[in-house]
Design a protein around this motif. Structure first.
Motif, PDB file in Angstrom:
ATOM      1  N   GLN A 300     -47.909  13.334   1.172  1.00  0.00           N
ATOM      2  CA  GLN A 300     -47.641  12.704   2.494  1.00  0.00           C
ATOM      3  C   GLN A 300     -47.646  11.259   2.539  1.00  0.00           C
ATOM      4  O   GLN A 300     -47.241  10.518   3.444  1.00  0.00           O
ATOM      5  N   LYS A 301     -48.069  10.650   1.052  1.00  0.00           N
ATOM      6  CA  LYS A 301     -47.878   9.100   1.238  1.00  0.00           C
ATOM      7  C   LYS A 301     -48.906   8.580   2.324  1.00  0.00           C
ATOM      8  O   LYS A 301     -48.726   7.659   2.769  1.00  0.00           O
ATOM      9  N   VAL A 302     -50.273   9.150   2.353  1.00  0.00           N
ATOM     10  CA  VAL A 302     -51.184   8.849   3.222  1.00  0.00           C
ATOM     11  C   VAL A 302     -51.875   7.655   2.921  1.00  0.00           C
ATOM     12  O   VAL A 302     -52.187   7.654   1.791  1.00  0.00           O
ATOM     13  N   ARG A 303     -52.055   6.571   3.750  1.00  0.00           N
ATOM     14  CA  ARG A 303     -52.565   5.252   3.163  1.00  0.00           C
ATOM     15  C   ARG A 303     -54.149   5.290   3.433  1.00  0.00           C
ATOM     16  O   ARG A 303     -54.478   4.849   4.532  1.00  0.00           O
ATOM     17  N   GLY A 304     -54.792   6.421   3.026  1.00  0.00           N
ATOM     18  CA  GLY A 304     -56.149   6.328   3.381  1.00  0.00           C
ATOM     19  C   GLY A 304     -56.682   7.422   2.260  1.00  0.00           C
ATOM     20  O   GLY A 304     -55.845   8.135   1.649  1.00  0.00           O
ATOM     21  N   ARG A 305     -57.799   7.304   2.126  1.00  0.00           N
ATOM     22  CA  ARG A 305     -58.336   8.543   0.975  1.00  0.00           C
ATOM     23  C   ARG A 305     -59.426   9.275   1.567  1.00  0.00           C
ATOM     24  O   ARG A 305     -60.332   8.849   2.270  1.00  0.00           O
ATOM     25  N   PRO A 306     -59.411  10.746   1.076  1.00  0.00           N
ATOM     26  CA  PRO A 306     -60.247  11.727   1.711  1.00  0.00           C
ATOM     27  C   PRO A 306     -61.745  11.467   0.959  1.00  0.00           C
ATOM     28  O   PRO A 306     -62.047  10.861  -0.051  1.00  0.00           O
ATOM     29  N   MET A 307     -62.740  11.672   2.033  1.00  0.00           N
ATOM     30  CA  MET A 307     -64.280  11.494   1.503  1.00  0.00           C
ATOM     31  C   MET A 307     -65.176  12.613   1.918  1.00  0.00           C
ATOM     32  O   MET A 307     -64.621  13.415   3.060  1.00  0.00           O
ATOM     33  N   ARG A 308     -66.016  13.119   1.101  1.00  0.00           N
ATOM     34  CA  ARG A 308     -67.120  14.079   1.523  1.00  0.00           C
ATOM     35  C   ARG A 308     -68.167  13.309   2.118  1.00  0.00           C
ATOM     36  O   ARG A 308     -68.884  12.471   1.398  1.00  0.00           O
ATOM     37  N   ILE A 309     -68.304  13.503   3.394  1.00  0.00           N
ATOM     38  CA  ILE A 309     -69.497  12.607   4.206  1.00  0.00           C
ATOM     39  C   ILE A 309     -70.645  13.554   4.460  1.00  0.00           C
ATOM     40  O   ILE A 309     -71.519  13.194   4.869  1.00  0.00           O
ATOM     41  N   GLY A 310     -70.512  15.036   4.169  1.00  0.00           N
ATOM     42  CA  GLY A 310     -71.642  15.879   4.300  1.00  0.00           C
ATOM     43  C   GLY A 310     -71.721  16.946   3.314  1.00  0.00           C
ATOM     44  O   GLY A 310     -70.842  17.109   2.359  1.00  0.00           O
ATOM     45  N   GLY A 311     -72.461  17.934   3.392  1.00  0.00           N
ATOM     46  CA  GLY A 311     -72.627  19.250   2.647  1.00  0.00           C
ATOM     47  C   GLY A 311     -71.165  19.891   2.418  1.00  0.00           C
ATOM     48  O   GLY A 311     -70.651  19.802   1.275  1.00  0.00           O
ATOM     49  N   GLU A 312     -70.362  20.208   3.526  1.00  0.00           N
ATOM     50  CA  GLU A 312     -69.253  20.916   3.548  1.00  0.00           C
ATOM     51  C   GLU A 312     -68.387  20.061   4.538  1.00  0.00           C
ATOM     52  O   GLU A 312     -67.153  20.677   5.067  1.00  0.00           O
ATOM     53  N   GLU A 313     -68.546  18.615   4.756  1.00  0.00           N
ATOM     54  CA  GLU A 313     -67.849  18.002   5.511  1.00  0.00           C
ATOM     55  C   GLU A 313     -67.094  16.964   5.064  1.00  0.00           C
ATOM     56  O   GLU A 313     -67.573  16.290   4.165  1.00  0.00           O
TER      57      GLU A 313
END
Length: 400
Positions: A300-313
């Protein structure tokens, strides 16, 4: 990253052949780089010496001597320029070393021939001029010729020896004394040249060792940063990285007046999944989810990056309108449902999403955006999970 050039053992530095080669290359480079400064100066001295003996020595001999010196100096300068453009490799280093040493020896021989051509025991003025010029050249060349020690003896000995020998064979106590003093002067210069060369070599080795240490320190800092800001299980950013990106994204949006959207994703029934299949299988699911997030962001050419901020979140920050964020969340949700796991279709993994939008330049706050996305996520869970719900003061959207 530079190779490991040395190791410390019992307080002593154990040097590798790689470092030895780099040290020699640097010594040759220093010698070569000083030639454009040293050689024109020596040519000027040669012209003054020829002028000083013009009325007492044979003109043809003077012109031949001066012409040979000009030719050698020109050739040495040209070769130095040529070698400076060559790529670094052992063959070039070896050829440069031999060229430098041969050039110094030939120059020393030509200067030494002046002690034969111009020395006249009956000409006290000429003798004094020869001693001053030749002795001055030896002393003056000590620094510039001693970056690599063999270079200095190859110049100084043939430069000084003919006049010194001529003085010793003349049956005159005064000239014999001067000859012995010149021999002592030459030995002292050779001694201090070796000391200077050793000091230069130690300095170069220390410089390279410091460079290698700095590279290792930078690598360690990069590893520490990666360890501190990367989730060790999934390889994506962790909560610390999320907080840092949140701050930076917010500051930029305040300046550019762009909206900021936040997507929060939580895996449905993950605790039950872990209890049923075990934590190792749950870890594999989290790794697969991180890969799905990365693939969707790339597609999708998203200008952002996913992050894991909790156990399954998981979280994803975006710049843009709420509808765009909802569409991306929907794409992620569908991709999660299609994710292949080893437990069969009846145990497929789903996730719920909460999406919110804020306008930092118009008084929005990070806390309010995070709270709005979290509330939207809670609504998605309460509404049956496996859905995307967006919430904001100006309006909300619902998909699922």
């Amino acid at each position: 990253m530079q190779p490991d050039l040395s190791t410390e053992m019992d307080g002593n530095t154990v040097l590798s052949p790689v470092l030895d080669q780099r040290v020699r290359r640097e010594q040759y480079r220093l010698l070569s780089n000083h030639l454009p400064v040293v050689l024109p100066g020596s040519l000027l001295i040669a012209v003054l010496l020829a002028w000083g003996f013009w009325n007492t020595a044979d003109h043809t001999a003077i012109l031949v001597w001066l012409s040979l010196l000009v030719a050698v100096i020109t050739a040495r300068l040209g070769l130095a320029s040529y070698f400076s453009r060559l790529p670094e490799r052992p063959e070039a280093d070896h050829l440069l070393r031999n060229t430098l040493l041969l050039g110094s020896f030939i120059s020393g021989c030509i200067w030494g021939s002046a002690g034969i051509l111009f020395f006249d025991p009956e000409n006290a003025y000429g003798f004094a001029l020869l001693v001053i010029v030749l002795g001055g050249l030896v002393a003056g060349s000590l620094g510039s010729h001693s970056y690599y020690f063999p270079n200095f003896p190859l110049f100084a000995i043939p430069e000084f020896l003919p006049l010194m020998g001529g003085l010793l064979v003349v049956e005159n106590d005064f000239y014999t004394l001067i000859g012995l003093m010149m021999a002592l002067f030459l030995m002292l210069n050779l001694f201090y040249s070796k000391k200077y060369a050793d000091m230069i070599e130690r300095s170069i080795r220390l410089q390279f060792a410091n460079d290698a240490l700095l590279e290792r320190l930078k690598a360690s800092n990069r590893e520490l940063h990666e360890y501190s800001y990367t989730d060790s299980l999934t390889g994506i950013g962790n909560r610390r990285q999320f907080d840092l990106d949140f701050d930076q994204t917010w500051q930029v949006a305040e300046t550019t007046e762009a909206p900021v959207c936040l997507i929060l994703m939580d895996v449905d029934h993950f605790k039950e999944y872990n209890d049923t299949y075990g934590h190792p299988q749950g870890d594999e699911v989290l790794k697969s989810l991180a890969l799905v997030l990365l693939n969707v962001c790339e597609e999708q050419k998203v200008r952002g990056r996913p992050m894991r901020i909790g156990g399954e979140e998981f979280a994803l920050l975006l710049k843009g309108d709420l509808d765009l964020a909802i569409d991306i969340a929907e794409t992620i949700r569908e991709s999660v449902k299609k994710m292949k796991i080893d437990r069969g279709e009846e145990h497929r993994v789903t996730a719920s999403f909460g999406v919110a939008r804020a306008q930092p330049a118009k008084g929005g706050s990070r806390g309010a955006l995070l709270d709005a996305a979290d509330k939207a996520l809670y609504k998605a869970k309460a509404a049956g999970r496996d859905r995307v719900i967006a919430d904001r003061k100006s309006g909300a959207g619902k998909h699922g």
